[in-house]
Scaffold this motif. Structure first.
Motif, PDB file in Angstrom:
ATOM      1  N   THR A   1       3.685  39.775  26.901  1.00 11.17           N
ATOM      2  CA  THR A   1       3.845  38.466  26.243  1.00 11.17           C
ATOM      3  C   THR A   1       4.775  38.729  25.054  1.00 11.17           C
ATOM      4  N   PRO A   2       5.328  37.672  24.452  1.00  8.96           N
ATOM      5  CA  PRO A   2       6.287  37.921  23.361  1.00  8.96           C
ATOM      6  C   PRO A   2       5.655  38.747  22.222  1.00  8.96           C
ATOM      7  N   PRO A   3       6.334  39.797  21.785  1.00  7.83           N
ATOM      8  CA  PRO A   3       5.780  40.618  20.711  1.00  7.83           C
ATOM      9  C   PRO A   3       5.632  39.825  19.405  1.00  7.83           C
ATOM     10  N   MET A   4       4.603  40.186  18.631  1.00 10.44           N
ATOM     11  CA  MET A   4       4.323  39.500  17.367  1.00 10.44           C
ATOM     12  C   MET A   4       4.207  40.538  16.260  1.00 10.44           C
ATOM     13  N   GLY A   5       4.676  40.150  15.080  1.00  9.36           N
ATOM     14  CA  GLY A   5       4.556  41.057  13.953  1.00  9.36           C
ATOM     15  C   GLY A   5       5.402  40.609  12.785  1.00  9.36           C
ATOM     16  N   TRP A   6       5.949  41.583  12.099  1.00  8.32           N
ATOM     17  CA  TRP A   6       6.675  41.338  10.861  1.00  8.32           C
ATOM     18  C   TRP A   6       7.914  42.225  10.855  1.00  8.32           C
ATOM     19  N   LEU A   7       9.020  41.682  10.350  1.00 10.98           N
ATOM     20  CA  LEU A   7      10.297  42.419  10.326  1.00 10.98           C
ATOM     21  C   LEU A   7      10.973  42.157   8.989  1.00 10.98           C
ATOM     22  N   SER A   8      11.502  43.188   8.366  1.00  5.80           N
ATOM     23  CA  SER A   8      11.944  43.038   6.973  1.00  5.80           C
ATOM     24  C   SER A   8      13.259  42.283   6.770  1.00  5.80           C
ATOM     25  N   TRP A   9      14.139  42.214   7.786  1.00  3.94           N
ATOM     26  CA  TRP A   9      15.520  41.849   7.499  1.00  3.94           C
ATOM     27  C   TRP A   9      15.743  40.539   6.749  1.00  3.94           C
ATOM     28  N   GLN A  10      15.321  39.405   7.301  1.00  5.71           N
ATOM     29  CA  GLN A  10      15.735  38.140   6.700  1.00  5.71           C
ATOM     30  C   GLN A  10      15.291  38.054   5.239  1.00  5.71           C
ATOM     31  N   ARG A  11      14.084  38.461   4.955  1.00  3.33           N
ATOM     32  CA  ARG A  11      13.549  38.303   3.604  1.00  3.33           C
ATOM     33  C   ARG A  11      14.022  39.396   2.640  1.00  3.33           C
ATOM     34  N   TYR A  12      14.171  40.628   3.146  1.00  8.26           N
ATOM     35  CA  TYR A  12      14.431  41.749   2.232  1.00  8.26           C
ATOM     36  C   TYR A  12      15.810  42.377   2.389  1.00  8.26           C
TER      37      TYR A  12
ATOM     38  N   TYR B   1      -3.723  38.435   9.924  1.00  5.44           N
ATOM     39  CA  TYR B   1      -2.638  38.294  10.916  1.00  5.44           C
ATOM     40  C   TYR B   1      -2.816  39.241  12.106  1.00  5.44           C
ATOM     41  N   ARG B   2      -3.182  40.469  11.815  1.00  7.37           N
ATOM     42  CA  ARG B   2      -3.272  41.458  12.905  1.00  7.37           C
ATOM     43  C   ARG B   2      -4.210  40.973  14.007  1.00  7.37           C
ATOM     44  N   ASP B   3      -5.345  40.442  13.602  1.00 12.25           N
ATOM     45  CA  ASP B   3      -6.336  40.071  14.602  1.00 12.25           C
ATOM     46  C   ASP B   3      -5.911  38.866  15.433  1.00 12.25           C
ATOM     47  N   LEU B   4      -4.855  38.195  15.010  1.00 13.48           N
ATOM     48  CA  LEU B   4      -4.307  37.098  15.812  1.00 13.48           C
ATOM     49  C   LEU B   4      -3.151  37.568  16.680  1.00 13.48           C
ATOM     50  N   GLY B   5      -2.804  38.840  16.576  1.00 10.30           N
ATOM     51  CA  GLY B   5      -1.761  39.380  17.458  1.00 10.30           C
ATOM     52  C   GLY B   5      -0.526  39.904  16.751  1.00 10.30           C
ATOM     53  N   TYR B   6      -0.415  39.666  15.452  1.00  9.68           N
ATOM     54  CA  TYR B   6       0.774  40.146  14.718  1.00  9.68           C
ATOM     55  C   TYR B   6       0.612  41.652  14.465  1.00  9.68           C
ATOM     56  N   LYS B   7       1.097  42.463  15.391  1.00  4.98           N
ATOM     57  CA  LYS B   7       0.779  43.902  15.368  1.00  4.98           C
ATOM     58  C   LYS B   7       1.941  44.795  14.926  1.00  4.98           C
ATOM     59  N   TYR B   8       3.151  44.330  15.075  1.00  3.74           N
ATOM     60  CA  TYR B   8       4.285  45.207  14.747  1.00  3.74           C
ATOM     61  C   TYR B   8       4.690  45.076  13.280  1.00  3.74           C
ATOM     62  N   VAL B   9       4.873  46.207  12.629  1.00  5.34           N
ATOM     63  CA  VAL B   9       5.471  46.265  11.291  1.00  5.34           C
ATOM     64  C   VAL B   9       6.844  46.884  11.526  1.00  5.34           C
ATOM     65  N   ASN B  10       7.890  46.100  11.346  1.00  2.75           N
ATOM     66  CA  ASN B  10       9.203  46.586  11.772  1.00  2.75           C
ATOM     67  C   ASN B  10      10.171  46.807  10.618  1.00  2.75           C
ATOM     68  N   ILE B  11      10.659  48.050  10.578  1.00  5.01           N
ATOM     69  CA  ILE B  11      11.681  48.433   9.622  1.00  5.01           C
ATOM     70  C   ILE B  11      13.016  47.901  10.141  1.00  5.01           C
ATOM     71  N   ASP B  12      13.853  47.370   9.254  1.00  3.25           N
ATOM     72  CA  ASP B  12      15.197  46.982   9.687  1.00  3.25           C
ATOM     73  C   ASP B  12      16.221  47.913   9.020  1.00  3.25           C
ATOM     74  N   ASP B  13      17.445  47.464   8.867  1.00  2.00           N
ATOM     75  CA  ASP B  13      18.537  48.325   8.400  1.00  2.00           C
ATOM     76  C   ASP B  13      18.256  48.855   6.982  1.00  2.00           C
ATOM     77  N   CYS B  14      19.008  49.904   6.638  1.00  2.00           N
ATOM     78  CA  CYS B  14      19.060  50.455   5.280  1.00  2.00           C
ATOM     79  C   CYS B  14      17.874  51.341   4.895  1.00  2.00           C
ATOM     80  N   TRP B  15      17.175  51.850   5.901  1.00  2.00           N
ATOM     81  CA  TRP B  15      16.064  52.772   5.635  1.00  2.00           C
ATOM     82  C   TRP B  15      16.538  54.225   5.570  1.00  2.00           C
TER      83      TRP B  15
END
Ligand SMILES: *[C@@H]1O[C@H](CO)[C@@H](O)[C@H](O)[C@H]1NC(C)=O
Ligand SMILES: *[C@@H]1O[C@H](CO)[C@@H](O)[C@H](O)[C@H]1NC(C)=O
Ligand SMILES: *[C@@H]1O[C@H](CO)[C@@H](O)[C@H](O)[C@H]1NC(C)=O
Length: 439
Positions: free
Chosen positions: A58-69, A100-114
């Motif tokens: 199913t579509p992956p759920m989580g958090w990704l830094s790019w747009q905000r940071y 959030y995690r328990d609703l499916g938001y499982k990925y913590v995603n690093i974006d560019d500049c790490w």
């Protein structure tokens, strides 16, 4: 760097006029030899290999830094907002503590500049030593102990979009590094390379990721860089990538959200048809909780990303998300539409006078649908929208219960030729679910 990666990575197709050695003179002999040998293997194996990693059913759920940071590397002036292990640890903590995690938001995603600006002596990628003092493996352990997954960013070209070391000429080594660190998802961007190399190169990186033996969800930016996209291209992408960006980066604005919706509405090359368990089009990050959208517009993004079976990767500060945005992000009914097991991407069936109608079939197939009445008009008050269920594809003579997709409230019980009539706010949405009443 001139010369085609294409040629290099497919020795069985090297045209006589091109010289491998010329292109590779800047790489040291050891790496050159290794890549040539591996390239031959890929050339043969590539004929039978395709993506089957069991991920993104199913579509992956989580958090990704790019747009905000973005690429904020200034931890002196912005200690809480810079790209650093602290940021990802804090967001991991909040994914858990805020529910959030328990609703499916499982990925913590690093974006560019790490990354560090330079690879290590042996050619390995390394994180910036000041901003990631404990390294990525330790961050992965931290995230895994919280029941979350860690995603990372690289680029298929010689540099990332932010100018950090790219994976070109290091694809295999980087895949192995990510596996050794315990990475769960790899986003591979497409700056600083010939677009013509992508067609071969992205599948090859997929092959190397597979060869590590560690399941890593593979997010390709490949189609976003290709101008003319057709169905055959999308079929090929779906054969090698779990998710893929195919349109512009999202910014924090309604123009961006509505522009993406229009692109998905046009569905050029019928890309909606390749979506399904294991493969999803990615219209980019969720910006609820940021600054650019009104409450109605936030409802639109959430509902439309559900209708479009899109990855739900939030890019916001989970610490300051307002309660009304959080309630939308955590709306179980919307998440269930997004995560429907059929994985069908909804499509636009009507576009007229600023009004659009979208439909997404839900499980059980042929019995339930989600549909959206989207009002893109900016002026005045709410518009009355009235549309018959049978034209949405809800054809059963026994009729349907129609509920509000956000609240679950019953709107009415209808025969298939009956019209559903609702008011829809300007730059707002009505999301409905029609459930078949028969057996
Ligand atoms: C990084 O590599 C560049 C050459 O690509 C070199 O000029 C620079 O001195 C290196 N920096 C460090 C910190 O090693
Ligand atoms: C690698 O690919 C094979 C064949 O498609 C598949 O069965 C296997 O699960 C994949 N492994 C990983 C780690 O992705
Ligand atoms: C997309 O699919 C429709 C039928 O659903 C077909 O008429 C159309 O030719 C297809 N377009 C492309 C570009 O494949």
């Amino acid at each position: 760097m001139s010369g085609s990666l294409n040629t290099l990575l497919s020795p069985c197709q090297i045209p006589a006029s091109k010289s491998v050695t010329n292109v590779w003179t800047w790489v040291d002999g050891r790496i050159r030899t290794m890549i040539s040998v591996v390239a031959l293997v890929v050339c043969l194996a590539g004929l039978v290999w395709s993506l089957d990693n069991g991920l993104a059913r199913t579509p992956p759920m989580g958090w990704l830094s790019w747009q905000r940071y973005r690429c904020n590397t200034d931890c002196v002036q912005y200690p809480d907002d810079c790209i650093s292990e602290k940021l990802y640890m804090r967001m991991a903590d909040l994914l858990v503590s805020e529910g959030y995690r328990d609703l499916g938001y499982k990925y913590v995603n690093i974006d560019d500049c790490w990354m560090s600006r330079n690879r290590s002596k042996d050619g390995s990628l390394q994180p910036d030593p000041v901003r990631f003092p404990n390294g990525i493996k330790s961050l992965a352990n931290y995230v895994h102990l919280k029941g979350l997954k860690l995603g990372i960013y690289e680029d298929f070209g010689t540099k990332t979009c932010g100018g950090y070391p790219g994976s070109k000429f290091y694809l295999q080594q980087d895949a192995e590094t990510f596996a050794a660190w315990g990475i769960d998802m790899v986003k591979l961007d497409g700056c600083y390379t010939d677009v013509s190399d992508m067609d071969e190169g992205y599948p090859i990186m997929g092959f190397y990721l597979n060869q590590t033996g560690r399941p890593m969800l593979y997010s390709c930016s490949w189609p976003a860089y290709i101008k003319q996209k057709d169905f055959a291209l999308y079929q090929k992408i779906a054969k090698y990538c779990n998710i893929w960006r195919n349109y512009n980066d999202i910014g924090d604005s309604w123009d961006d959200v509505s522009g993406i919706i229009e692109y998905y509405g046009k569905d050029g090359g019928n890309f909606s048809k390749v979506a399904g368990p294991g493969n999803f089009n990615d219209p980019d990050m969720i910006i609820l909780g940021d600054y650019g959208l009104s409450y109605d517009q936030q409802r639109v993004q959430m509902a439309m990303w559900a209708i479009m079976a899109s990855p739900l990767l939030m890019s916001n500060n989970l610490e300051t998300v307002k309660p009304e945005s959080k309630a939308l992000l955590q709306n179980r009914r919307i998440i269930a539409i997004n995560q429907d097991p059929l994985g069908i991407q909804g499509t636009r069936i009507v576009k007229m006078n600023g009004l659009e109608i979208w439909v997404k079939p839900l499980a059980p197939k042929g019995k339930s649908i989600a549909f959206a009445f989207l009002n893109l008009n900016h002026g005045g008050g709410p518009s009355k929208v009235s549309y018959p269920l049978n034209k949405l594809g809800a054809m059963s003579p026994q009729g349907y219960n129609v509920t509000d997709g956000f609240t679950g409230k019953l709107i009415g019980t209808y025969k298939s030729k009956d019209k559903v009539t609702v008011m829809v706010n300007p730059t707002g949405i009505f999301l409905g679910v029609a459930n078949f009443l028969g057996q």
